[in-house]
Motif scaffolding. Structure first.
Motif, PDB file in Angstrom:
ATOM      1  N   LEU A  72       0.830  -1.203   0.000  1.00 58.00           N
ATOM      2  CA  LEU A  72       0.000   0.000   0.000  1.00 58.00           C
ATOM      3  C   LEU A  72       0.868   1.259   0.000  1.00 58.00           C
ATOM      4  CD1 LEU A  72      -3.120  -0.435   2.310  1.00 58.00           C
ATOM      5  CD2 LEU A  72      -3.065   0.364  -0.049  1.00 58.00           C
ATOM      6  N   ILE A  73       1.962   1.220   0.735  1.00 54.51           N
ATOM      7  CA  ILE A  73       2.855   2.376   0.810  1.00 54.51           C
ATOM      8  C   ILE A  73       3.407   2.708  -0.580  1.00 54.51           C
ATOM      9  CG2 ILE A  73       5.062   3.201   1.733  1.00 54.51           C
ATOM     10  CD1 ILE A  73       4.474   1.631   4.274  1.00 54.51           C
ATOM     11  N   ILE A  74       3.870   1.675  -1.270  1.00 52.28           N
ATOM     12  CA  ILE A  74       4.427   1.883  -2.612  1.00 52.28           C
ATOM     13  C   ILE A  74       3.346   2.364  -3.569  1.00 52.28           C
ATOM     14  CG2 ILE A  74       5.616   0.794  -4.546  1.00 52.28           C
ATOM     15  CD1 ILE A  74       7.301   1.121  -2.005  1.00 52.28           C
ATOM     16  N   CYS A  75       2.187   1.717  -3.497  1.00 50.07           N
ATOM     17  CA  CYS A  75       1.113   2.041  -4.451  1.00 50.07           C
ATOM     18  C   CYS A  75       0.560   3.450  -4.250  1.00 50.07           C
ATOM     19  CB  CYS A  75      -0.016   1.024  -4.315  1.00 50.07           C
ATOM     20  SG  CYS A  75       0.444  -0.637  -4.860  1.00 50.07           S
ATOM     21  N   THR A  76       0.735   4.017  -3.059  1.00 53.05           N
ATOM     22  CA  THR A  76       0.200   5.362  -2.799  1.00 53.05           C
ATOM     23  C   THR A  76       0.808   6.396  -3.732  1.00 53.05           C
ATOM     24  OG1 THR A  76      -0.170   4.788  -0.484  1.00 53.05           O
ATOM     25  CG2 THR A  76      -0.115   7.126  -1.020  1.00 53.05           C
ATOM     26  N   LEU A  77       2.082   6.209  -4.070  1.00 52.97           N
ATOM     27  CA  LEU A  77       2.749   7.161  -4.959  1.00 52.97           C
ATOM     28  C   LEU A  77       2.820   6.673  -6.406  1.00 52.97           C
ATOM     29  CD1 LEU A  77       5.710   8.394  -2.732  1.00 52.97           C
ATOM     30  CD2 LEU A  77       3.455   9.387  -3.031  1.00 52.97           C
ATOM     31  N   LEU A 114      -8.966   0.222   6.639  1.00 45.02           N
ATOM     32  CA  LEU A 114      -8.720   1.579   7.153  1.00 45.02           C
ATOM     33  C   LEU A 114      -7.415   2.152   6.613  1.00 45.02           C
ATOM     34  CD1 LEU A 114      -9.841   1.081  10.878  1.00 45.02           C
ATOM     35  CD2 LEU A 114     -11.078   2.269   9.044  1.00 45.02           C
ATOM     36  N   LEU A 115      -6.397   1.297   6.494  1.00 41.04           N
ATOM     37  CA  LEU A 115      -5.139   1.767   5.908  1.00 41.04           C
ATOM     38  C   LEU A 115      -5.333   2.137   4.429  1.00 41.04           C
ATOM     39  CD1 LEU A 115      -2.491  -0.686   7.435  1.00 41.04           C
ATOM     40  CD2 LEU A 115      -2.983   1.674   8.092  1.00 41.04           C
ATOM     41  N   GLY A 116      -6.205   1.384   3.733  1.00 42.25           N
ATOM     42  CA  GLY A 116      -6.517   1.733   2.348  1.00 42.25           C
ATOM     43  C   GLY A 116      -7.179   3.094   2.254  1.00 42.25           C
ATOM     44  N   VAL A 117      -8.095   3.385   3.168  1.00 43.03           N
ATOM     45  CA  VAL A 117      -8.748   4.695   3.199  1.00 43.03           C
ATOM     46  C   VAL A 117      -7.719   5.788   3.464  1.00 43.03           C
ATOM     47  CG1 VAL A 117     -10.435   6.129   4.391  1.00 43.03           C
ATOM     48  CG2 VAL A 117     -10.970   3.738   3.888  1.00 43.03           C
ATOM     49  N   LEU A 118      -6.807   5.518   4.412  1.00 42.07           N
ATOM     50  CA  LEU A 118      -5.755   6.493   4.726  1.00 42.07           C
ATOM     51  C   LEU A 118      -4.883   6.772   3.501  1.00 42.07           C
ATOM     52  CD1 LEU A 118      -4.047   8.201   6.681  1.00 42.07           C
ATOM     53  CD2 LEU A 118      -2.785   6.102   7.272  1.00 42.07           C
ATOM     54  N   VAL A 140       4.257   9.111   3.872  1.00 42.61           N
ATOM     55  CA  VAL A 140       3.416   7.913   3.725  1.00 42.61           C
ATOM     56  C   VAL A 140       3.897   6.804   4.660  1.00 42.61           C
ATOM     57  CG1 VAL A 140       2.669   6.122   2.123  1.00 42.61           C
ATOM     58  CG2 VAL A 140       2.825   8.485   1.355  1.00 42.61           C
ATOM     59  N   ILE A 141       5.222   6.576   4.741  1.00 38.54           N
ATOM     60  CA  ILE A 141       5.750   5.494   5.585  1.00 38.54           C
ATOM     61  C   ILE A 141       5.393   5.733   7.048  1.00 38.54           C
ATOM     62  CG2 ILE A 141       7.891   4.509   6.492  1.00 38.54           C
ATOM     63  CD1 ILE A 141       9.067   4.747   3.686  1.00 38.54           C
ATOM     64  N   PHE A 142       5.639   6.929   7.536  1.00 42.92           N
ATOM     65  CA  PHE A 142       5.332   7.203   8.945  1.00 42.92           C
ATOM     66  C   PHE A 142       3.832   7.133   9.205  1.00 42.92           C
ATOM     67  CE2 PHE A 142       9.666   8.817   9.265  1.00 42.92           C
ATOM     68  CZ  PHE A 142      10.001   8.471  10.560  1.00 42.92           C
ATOM     69  N   ALA A 143       3.047   7.690   8.300  1.00 45.63           N
ATOM     70  CA  ALA A 143       1.602   7.719   8.517  1.00 45.63           C
ATOM     71  C   ALA A 143       1.022   6.315   8.527  1.00 45.63           C
ATOM     72  CB  ALA A 143       0.934   8.566   7.427  1.00 45.63           C
ATOM     73  N   VAL A 144       1.415   5.473   7.587  1.00 48.89           N
ATOM     74  CA  VAL A 144       0.849   4.123   7.501  1.00 48.89           C
ATOM     75  C   VAL A 144       1.315   3.266   8.673  1.00 48.89           C
ATOM     76  CG1 VAL A 144       0.813   2.008   6.121  1.00 48.89           C
ATOM     77  CG2 VAL A 144       0.549   4.226   5.006  1.00 48.89           C
ATOM     78  N   ASN A 145       2.596   3.347   9.030  1.00 54.60           N
ATOM     79  CA  ASN A 145       3.101   2.542  10.149  1.00 54.60           C
ATOM     80  C   ASN A 145       2.460   2.946  11.467  1.00 54.60           C
ATOM     81  OD1 ASN A 145       5.538   0.550   9.593  1.00 54.60           O
ATOM     82  ND2 ASN A 145       5.734   2.254   8.127  1.00 54.60           N
ATOM     83  N   ILE A 146       2.347   4.250  11.695  1.00 52.87           N
ATOM     84  CA  ILE A 146       1.718   4.702  12.943  1.00 52.87           C
ATOM     85  C   ILE A 146       0.234   4.350  12.949  1.00 52.87           C
ATOM     86  CG2 ILE A 146       1.102   6.747  14.283  1.00 52.87           C
ATOM     87  CD1 ILE A 146       3.746   8.006  13.331  1.00 52.87           C
TER      88      ILE A 146
END
Length: 466
Positions: A72-77, A114-118, A140-146
């Protein structure tokens, strides 16, 4: 320590899967449609999340810890459509349920949704910011991990105190570091591929330019060779022309002087003979000049063509009358053949047709020492390549010296003969065939040659009946 081992295994799995996907894309899917590639990339992201769960850290009670959110982190960008991120989040969440339907599995599924929504929200926000890649990926990395840790605290089945005090301090730093490591590795791999692609493009471009330079050099060498030959032919032409013009002019001057001196002599057959020689030399000079003028007119596009009704039998009669004496002088047989199915009339320029036939017959008689010269008029069969409609053909056949294969095309060029020494033995400037082919084109026909060295030649003039 066990968390780190599991996460490193997850990174290895994701790296291997990514590299394998790139190889498949390069060698198997390079010609696939864009929609198919797009759909397969979404399935790959979901499959990667599922594969990390296969090698996850199992706390017991079906509680799993892994890096399933890393795709998800990679796909966000990567994806421009934010809805695709929600689809990937839901897909990975649904993949969690394949390991058993229990409270932990449902909590993991909800976490991924929920992570997908984020990620959808982050994708939409980051598009509006003029940040570089690393600034965006850090957010993105910090937001998704937290967010992953917060979701586990809120909706997970692990006691909150144990999770916050014992698990988060271990997995959160490792997850963030490994996320950065995977993104860096993937980015570096991508840059390396781009460098290789750029080198390949540069190599292909250089190879193409090299091929073009080689081809251009060949063309220039050919042009230089043609220019050299053209210069040589023109030099031979000028030398031959000088000789051809000088001989009749010398005869005119010398014999004119004899006639002037002949005032002291009685009028007799000798003066008449001199006058005949003067007339013959003048006619020869006139023909040479006419050839040069005709060639100049054709090249300048100033040659006028008059289409009129021409009686074929009259053309053959004129040719027979014009060349009968030459045939008798050289003791050659002059044959004229007319096919019975010929039309009586054709529409063309009679003067230019006679000029072409005169040139062809003159050459035939000039280069034939024994045997015969034949003028055959016949009607070609329909369907000959490049000719539609009704045509008539004039073939001039001789038993002369013939023309070598390599000279059968160049011989039609201006100032050229099969051999530069021919003009010294037989006379002539080599303009006749060039003028004949040019006039043939103006009449809408074509001129063909078949010849064998030492066995004679056949020139065939094809003309449309209308």
């Amino acid at each position: 320590m066990e968390f780190s081992k599991v996460f490193i295994i997850n990174i290895s799995i994701l790296t291997t899967l990514t590299y394998t996907a790139m190889l498949i894309h390069k060698y198997l899917l390079h010609q696939a449609s864009g929609v198919l590639k797009y759909a397969l990339s979404v399935l790959l992201a979901i499959g990667a999340g599922w594969l990390t769960m296969v090698y996850s850290f199992d706390f017991g009670l079906d509680i799993k810890f892994d890096l399933r959110f890393l795709p998800l982190i990679i796909c966000t960008l990567v994806y421009s459509n934010p809805i695709i991120l929600l689809v990937i989040g839901v897909g990975i969440g649904a993949a969690r349920l394949t390991f058993g339907l229990n409270s932990a599995a449902w909590a993991g599924c909800l976490n991924m949704v929920l992570l997908g929504v984020l990620c959808v929200v982050l994708n939409m926000l980051l598009k509006k910011l003029d940040w570089n890649f690393w600034a965006k990926i850090t957010v993105v990395i910090f937001a998704v991990n937290i967010a992953n840790c917060v979701n586990v605290v809120l909706y997970g089945t692990i006691p909150k105190e144990i999770y916050i005090s014992q698990i988060v301090p271990a997995i959160l730093p490792a997850s963030i570091l490994l996320s950065f490591f995977y993104v860096f590795m993937l980015s570096d791999f991508h840059l390396e591929r781009r460098r290789v692609a750029d080198v390949q493009i540069a190599h292909d471009s250089l190879q193409k330019q090299t091929d073009q330079l080689i081809e251009t050099r060949k063309i220039l060498e050919e042009k230089a060779h043609q220019l050299m030959l053209s210069s040589q032919y023109k030099s031979e032409f000028l030398a031959n022309m000088s000789h051809e013009l000088r001989t009749p002019l010398n005869s005119i001057i010398a014999l004119s002087q004899f006639i002037i001196d002949g005032d002291k002599q009685e009028e007799g057959s000798e003066a008449a003979e001199y006058a005949a020689i003067i007339h013959s030399s003048g006619q020869e000079l006139l023909r040479l000049i006419d050839d040069i003028l005709d060639l100049s007119k054709v090249e300048a596009g100033r040659m006028e063509i008059l289409s009129e009704e021409v009686i074929i039998s009259e053309i053959t009669y004129v040719m027979q009358h014009s060349f009968r004496h030459i045939a008798e002088q050289k003791e050659l047989e002059f044959i004229i053949q007319e096919d019975p199915d010929l039309p009586a009339l054709i529409h063309t320029d009679a003067l230019r047709l006679q000029q072409i036939l005169r040139n062809l017959l003159s050459n035939a008689f000039k280069f034939t020492a024994y045997g015969s010269v034949t003028l055959k008029v016949w009607k070609p069969e329909p369907g000959i390549e490049g000719m539609s409609g009704d045509w008539v053909a004039f073939s001039v056949m001789d038993t002369g010296i013939g023309i070598p294969d390599k000279m059968q095309e160049p011989i039609f060029e201006a100032f050229q003969q099969a051999d530069g020494s021919i003009s010294r033995k037989y006379g002539g400037t080599g303009l006749g065939l060039s003028i004949s082919r040019a006039l043939t084109g103006l009449l809408g026909g074509r001129l063909e040659l078949t010849s064998t060295a030492g066995q004679g030649s056949t020139f065939t003039l094809f003309l449309p009946i209308r």
